[in-house]
Motif scaffolding. Sequence first.
Motif, PDB file in Angstrom:
ATOM      1  N   THR A 160      -3.886  13.350  -6.038  1.00 27.00           N
ATOM      2  CA  THR A 160      -4.228  12.300  -5.081  1.00 27.00           C
ATOM      3  C   THR A 160      -4.290  12.871  -3.676  1.00 27.00           C
ATOM      4  O   THR A 160      -3.610  13.856  -3.367  1.00 27.00           O
ATOM      5  CB  THR A 160      -3.184  11.158  -5.126  1.00 27.00           C
TER       6      THR A 160
ATOM      7  N   SER B   1       0.826  -1.212   0.000  1.00 27.15           N
ATOM      8  CA  SER B   1       0.000   0.000   0.000  1.00 27.15           C
ATOM      9  C   SER B   1       0.856   1.256   0.000  1.00 27.15           C
ATOM     10  O   SER B   1       0.588   2.215  -0.735  1.00 27.15           O
ATOM     11  CB  SER B   1      -0.931  -0.012   1.215  1.00 27.15           C
TER      12      SER B   1
ATOM     13  N   SER C 256      -3.467  10.873  -1.274  1.00 25.88           N
ATOM     14  CA  SER C 256      -2.483  10.040  -0.586  1.00 25.88           C
ATOM     15  C   SER C 256      -1.256  10.864  -0.220  1.00 25.88           C
ATOM     16  O   SER C 256      -0.990  11.919  -0.817  1.00 25.88           O
ATOM     17  CB  SER C 256      -2.055   8.862  -1.478  1.00 25.88           C
TER      18      SER C 256
ATOM     19  N   ASN D 171       1.044   4.224  -2.860  1.00 22.38           N
ATOM     20  CA  ASN D 171       0.910   5.646  -2.534  1.00 22.38           C
ATOM     21  C   ASN D 171       2.105   6.442  -3.033  1.00 22.38           C
ATOM     22  O   ASN D 171       1.962   7.576  -3.515  1.00 22.38           O
ATOM     23  CB  ASN D 171       0.747   5.829  -1.025  1.00 22.38           C
TER      24      ASN D 171
END
Length: 354
Positions: free
Chosen positions: A255, A240, A257, A244
């Motif tokens: 984004t 993950s 993120s 990101n």
Amino acid sequence: MTLKTSSSRRSPYGLFHVPFAVAASFAVLTGFTAIVFGLPLRDPDGFLGPSYIRLPLLLVAMILADVLPRTLWRKPTLRTVHRVALVEFRRRWPGPRLVLTSVGLATFYLAYVSYRNMKSFLPFVRDRVVDPFLQETDRWLMGGDHPGDVLQQMLGTGVSAHVLSAVYLSYLVFVPLSVAAALVWSRTISHGVWYVSALSFNWILGAASYYALPSLGPIYIEPRHFTDLADTGVTSLQESLYRNRVRVLADPHATESVHGIAAFASLHVSVVFTAALVAHLIRLPLVVRAALWAYVVLTALATVYFGWHYVVDVFAGAALGALATWLAAKATRSDDLPIRIPAAQATRVTAPSQ
């Protein structure tokens, strides 16, 4: 580092003055960096809403966790439960303590969110990594062997992976719970302030260490050394974080993120080392101290076992945690005067005469 007492009285309002000023300055630096490099500021934990909603909710939750059990312990009837709860609230949460806890949460939040953003800015500000140097350091320390391989041979790659994964991921719960415990259940307020300030300083010093030696970590540089490990929660987290990273590097404005990969120093180690060190210095019960020191060792093993960090990152993390603890003690004067919450029937927070 020792705790000393003094006969002088000191208001609890001022305990967070220096830590809050430091955290606010760090937030200003973060905002300035965002402007200079044209990067967006993100609230990495904003799924519960903006901070002006989330922080009061956290404070209310902490108060309920403190007052509700004490209210139920008195076995009130349905007609009297609200009066009993009000009495407990007034006894446990006088005005100075509410202010102190609110400022403590704000201090922690400013430092943490600024840290997460500075970590996300890292590849845009410092685009060269020093992983080759850290790799060579690791092999020199291990006599030519790869630390991840050594630990996997010693501990195995099945059950041990799941156990160490649980230890590593427990950090995500440990940090907020320990902050709540420090601010809510510390009989000696200055001890709780000391700990929360030390965690705040950890974020700031950690961000500085990332910029001093920008690096990604073994799992992202030499993933072949970790392919034999069982799939765990850590595996999912590593994947993950890499996704990101790709999103943020492609377009940080497209984004929500944040970039969350950095190796030197290990903030997992620094934070749990801080917790264990403060617990040791304030002489918490032996079982608590022993559990925390064991947690430090297991966390350090997990960071190298899964390839999050190089060996030198672990030592640097412990040093950073010790430095943060010392700086926080000086900033809050926690090594000078413990301010206690009265055990019963108190309406305000005072420093007892010695």
